[in-house]
Design a protein around this motif. Structure first.
Motif, PDB file in Angstrom:
ATOM      1  N   ARG A 130       2.518  14.291   9.619  1.00 38.93           N
ATOM      2  CA  ARG A 130       1.081  14.584   9.717  1.00 38.93           C
ATOM      3  C   ARG A 130       0.244  13.464   9.101  1.00 38.93           C
ATOM      4  O   ARG A 130      -0.812  13.695   8.520  1.00 38.93           O
ATOM      5  CB  ARG A 130       0.760  15.930   9.057  1.00 38.93           C
ATOM      6  N   GLY A 131       0.743  12.239   9.223  1.00 40.78           N
ATOM      7  CA  GLY A 131       0.002  11.073   8.769  1.00 40.78           C
ATOM      8  C   GLY A 131      -0.139  10.947   7.271  1.00 40.78           C
ATOM      9  O   GLY A 131      -0.984  10.188   6.787  1.00 40.78           O
ATOM     10  N   ARG A 132       0.704  11.653   6.509  1.00 43.95           N
ATOM     11  CA  ARG A 132       0.526  11.684   5.052  1.00 43.95           C
ATOM     12  C   ARG A 132       1.579  10.897   4.281  1.00 43.95           C
ATOM     13  O   ARG A 132       1.574  10.905   3.052  1.00 43.95           O
ATOM     14  CB  ARG A 132       0.544  13.140   4.577  1.00 43.95           C
ATOM     15  N   ASP A 133       2.493  10.251   4.986  1.00 44.76           N
ATOM     16  CA  ASP A 133       3.563   9.529   4.294  1.00 44.76           C
ATOM     17  C   ASP A 133       3.150   8.072   4.101  1.00 44.76           C
ATOM     18  O   ASP A 133       3.023   7.325   5.073  1.00 44.76           O
ATOM     19  CB  ASP A 133       4.855   9.610   5.109  1.00 44.76           C
ATOM     20  N   PRO A 134       2.947   7.642   2.862  1.00 42.21           N
ATOM     21  CA  PRO A 134       2.530   6.248   2.630  1.00 42.21           C
ATOM     22  C   PRO A 134       3.575   5.238   3.082  1.00 42.21           C
ATOM     23  O   PRO A 134       3.233   4.113   3.457  1.00 42.21           O
ATOM     24  CB  PRO A 134       2.313   6.191   1.109  1.00 42.21           C
ATOM     25  N   ASN A 135       4.858   5.629   3.068  1.00 46.12           N
ATOM     26  CA  ASN A 135       5.899   4.700   3.520  1.00 46.12           C
ATOM     27  C   ASN A 135       5.752   4.400   5.010  1.00 46.12           C
ATOM     28  O   ASN A 135       5.931   3.259   5.451  1.00 46.12           O
ATOM     29  CB  ASN A 135       7.286   5.286   3.244  1.00 46.12           C
ATOM     30  N   THR A 136       5.429   5.425   5.786  1.00 46.37           N
ATOM     31  CA  THR A 136       5.238   5.220   7.220  1.00 46.37           C
ATOM     32  C   THR A 136       4.040   4.313   7.481  1.00 46.37           C
ATOM     33  O   THR A 136       4.091   3.408   8.323  1.00 46.37           O
ATOM     34  CB  THR A 136       5.033   6.569   7.930  1.00 46.37           C
ATOM     35  N   LEU A 137       2.963   4.535   6.758  1.00 48.13           N
ATOM     36  CA  LEU A 137       1.773   3.696   6.942  1.00 48.13           C
ATOM     37  C   LEU A 137       2.046   2.267   6.487  1.00 48.13           C
ATOM     38  O   LEU A 137       1.521   1.306   7.065  1.00 48.13           O
ATOM     39  CB  LEU A 137       0.596   4.295   6.174  1.00 48.13           C
ATOM     40  N   SER A 138       2.902   2.113   5.479  1.00 47.45           N
ATOM     41  CA  SER A 138       3.280   0.771   5.042  1.00 47.45           C
ATOM     42  C   SER A 138       4.100   0.064   6.121  1.00 47.45           C
ATOM     43  O   SER A 138       3.906  -1.133   6.389  1.00 47.45           O
ATOM     44  CB  SER A 138       4.089   0.855   3.742  1.00 47.45           C
ATOM     45  N   THR A 139       5.006   0.806   6.758  1.00 49.66           N
ATOM     46  CA  THR A 139       5.788   0.226   7.853  1.00 49.66           C
ATOM     47  C   THR A 139       4.883  -0.142   9.021  1.00 49.66           C
ATOM     48  O   THR A 139       5.094  -1.159   9.696  1.00 49.66           O
ATOM     49  CB  THR A 139       6.876   1.216   8.313  1.00 49.66           C
ATOM     50  N   LEU A 140       3.876   0.679   9.267  1.00 47.92           N
ATOM     51  CA  LEU A 140       2.895   0.364  10.310  1.00 47.92           C
ATOM     52  C   LEU A 140       2.217  -0.971  10.019  1.00 47.92           C
ATOM     53  O   LEU A 140       2.058  -1.813  10.915  1.00 47.92           O
ATOM     54  CB  LEU A 140       1.854   1.480  10.404  1.00 47.92           C
TER      55      LEU A 140
END
Length: 269
Positions: free
Chosen positions: A205-215
């Motif tokens: 749900r767009g809340r994982d900072p690791n995923t946004l960092s990978t983005l």
């Protein structure tokens, strides 16, 4: 009266006596059957009941041990949140695993071993979990992370992709593989990385900072290879996805402005 008439007068008596003998034999046979078969039937019924009762008792004992193990695990995890004492947690999980060697317990124990600097023992515990249930997805997800952390690219991808076949909603593995497909030249696949990041955003749900960092890492990879349009398209799609669940971080909007400036400068040239 002739001989034939005399014989005829005897026939009813003969038939009656024969019928009586047959009835008597039938009665005796039934009584013998009751005398010998009924106790055997009772023994069989009682034996079956005792067997079912024994199984039920064993099932209840196992369930009770499992409940005790789960309560102990909950206590350990609550304490770990406040006082992360690695050695104590390992000891507790080792004790639980003796009575309740469920794959989930073994995977957690393996992760604790890995965090304690014992990677070989960690992977051995994951193998033990796999022997108990080779379809438990978290075994492979955890192994993928360990291999990735060690720089073992091929086994990391193999374990991660297998984890996703067992659990296609595993956001952590999508993120880890996206990072690999973005940063490792020998397996670079930016399109696949983009698809995996999109899945990770949706499943967290767009809340994982690791995923946004990978983005962010993927956007840099697109920019470095001159694919500014693709980077913008990827970021705009990601912002749309994140926006479904809340407000996107300001850093992503700053990145969007920077990419638009890069795109404008390319068009001017």
């Amino acid at each position: 009266m002739g001989m034939d008439a005399h014989v005829d007068t005897l026939r009813p008596h003969v038939h009656t006596e024969a019928a009586d003998i047959v009835r008597l034999q039938t009665i005796l046979a039934r009584r013998v059957l009751l005398i010998f078969a009924l106790p055997l039937l009772v023994i069989a019924v009682l034996g079956a009941y005792a067997y079912r009762l024994s199984n039920r008792v064993q099932t209840l004992e196992v369930a009770q041990r499992n409940d005790e193990a789960l309560r102990r695990i909950n206590v350990v995890e609550r304490i770990m949140q406040k006082y992360p004492t690695q050695a104590w947690a390992i000891h507790e999980y080792e004790e639980v695993a003796k009575e309740y060697p469920h794959p989930q317990v073994l995977v957690r124990l393996g992760a604790l071993y890995y965090g304690d600097g014992r990677p070989e023992k960690a992977l051995a515990v994951l193998d033990a979990a796999k022997a108990r249930d080779p379809t438990y997805w978290e075994i492979y997800s955890t192994a993928a992370y360990m291999y990735l952390d060690q720089g073992r690219i091929e086994p990391a991808i193999a374990a991660g992709e297998h984890a996703l076949t067992l659990n296609p909603w595993d956001a952590q593995t999508y993120n880890n593989l996206a990072w690999l497909y973005t940063t490792q030249a020998e397996v670079r696949d930016l399109a696949k990385a983009q698809a995996y990041i999109s899945n990770a955003i949706d499943y967290t749900r767009g809340r994982d900072p690791n995923t946004l960092s990978t983005l962010e890492t993927l956007l840099e990879a697109y920019a470095e290879t001159g694919q500014i349009d693709r980077a913008l398209e990827t970021l705009e799609e990601a912002l749309t996805r994140v926006g479904r669940y809340g407000t996107a971080p300001a850093s992503l909007y700053r990145r969007l402005d920077a990419l638009r400036e890069q795109q404008a400068s390319v068009w001017k040239e």
